[in-house]
Design an enzyme around this catalytic site. Structure first.
Site, PDB file in Angstrom:
ATOM      1  N   THR A  83       0.862  -1.180   0.000  1.00 59.53           N
ATOM      2  CA  THR A  83       0.000   0.000   0.000  1.00 59.53           C
ATOM      3  C   THR A  83       0.895   1.225   0.000  1.00 59.53           C
ATOM      4  O   THR A  83       1.962   1.215   0.614  1.00 59.53           O
ATOM      5  CB  THR A  83      -0.915   0.024   1.246  1.00 59.53           C
ATOM      6  OG1 THR A  83      -1.412   1.346   1.456  1.00 59.53           O
ATOM      7  CG2 THR A  83      -0.165  -0.391   2.500  1.00 59.53           C
ATOM      8  N   CYS A 197      -2.086   4.864  -5.374  1.00 62.38           N
ATOM      9  CA  CYS A 197      -2.812   4.017  -4.440  1.00 62.38           C
ATOM     10  C   CYS A 197      -2.922   2.664  -5.125  1.00 62.38           C
ATOM     11  O   CYS A 197      -3.220   2.600  -6.327  1.00 62.38           O
ATOM     12  CB  CYS A 197      -4.188   4.585  -4.116  1.00 62.38           C
ATOM     13  SG  CYS A 197      -5.185   3.496  -3.093  1.00 62.38           S
TER      14      CYS A 197
END
Length: 230
Positions: A83, A197
């Protein structure tokens, strides 16, 4: 071949992409029946998201440090945080490991510099777009000028990530909104846009844009394959 440690689950939807892309990369490199040596520590994302929202990054760091240490103890040769946002606590993780952390912004920055990109747009969570931990690393280490969307567009990008993509919901209207925001960044003079992202690549891809898009999941996974196969 080295063993790759993945800290995943944030969200598990994007962690699937890591597992697939890393294994495809190893297969493409070595051929035959080869696959990646992977250890995965998949966390429960709900309490981490609550800690993010409340600004309790120390609490979130504690969870990820424990995950990273478990991967090292299990035999990982290096670790990835699957992430972008949680790289805010990358320094705390690195302080507690004796094995390397493959930083997603470094993998991305190296790719951008290699391609001659100097001014780049950044899409991601509000934390990634608005705080300094990610943008400053790109500018200070790689000389990149980083541009983010305006306030309302940042909010929309963030909300789509958490309320749709992290739940596995792919919405055509949201895709159109992202495409519009990418176009606005292009009009602002950027040479490329970082999909900063790990879920965004589920919604838009290069076919949706007139300028280069840099999918951080794909870049991070490809660099992990390079590290794993010297």
């Amino acid at each position: 071949m080295k063993t790759i440690g993945l800290i995943g689950g944030m969200s598990w939807e994007s962690t699937i992409g890591y597992y697939r892309k890393i294994n495809q990369g190893v297969k493409n490199t070595l051929g035959g029946l080869h696959s990646a040596k992977i250890l995965l520590h998949s966390v429960d994302f709900a309490p981490i998201e609550q800690l993010q929202r409340s600004g309790n990054w120390a609490g979130a760091a504690e969870i990820l440090v424990d995950a990273a240490k478990s991967l090292e103890s299990a035999g990982a040769d290096f670790v990835l945080i699957c992430t972008n946002t949680m790289h805010k606590v990358a320094p705390e993780i690195e302080e507690n490991l004796s094995i390397p952390l493959l930083h997603i912004a470094d993998a991305t920055g190296e790719e951008l510099v290699k391609d001659g990109i100097r001014k780049v747009g950044l899409l991601g969570t509000a934390f990634t777009m608005e705080q300094s931990f990610y943008k400053d690393r790109l500018s200070e280490k790689y000389g990149l000028e980083v541009v983010v969307p305006g306030e309302q567009d940042r909010k929309r990008v963030h909300d789509i990530i958490y309320h749709e993509l992290c739940l596995g919901n792919i919405n055509a209207v949201s895709r159109d909104e992202y495409i519009h925001i990418v176009h606005e960044l292009e009009l602002a003079g950027v040479d490329a846009v970082i999909l900063g992202c790990t879920e965004i690549g589920m919604l838009i891809s290069q076919e949706h844009a007139g300028i280069p898009l840099y999918d951080t999941t794909a870049i991070h996974a490809a660099k992990a394959v390079e590290w794993a196969i010297p």
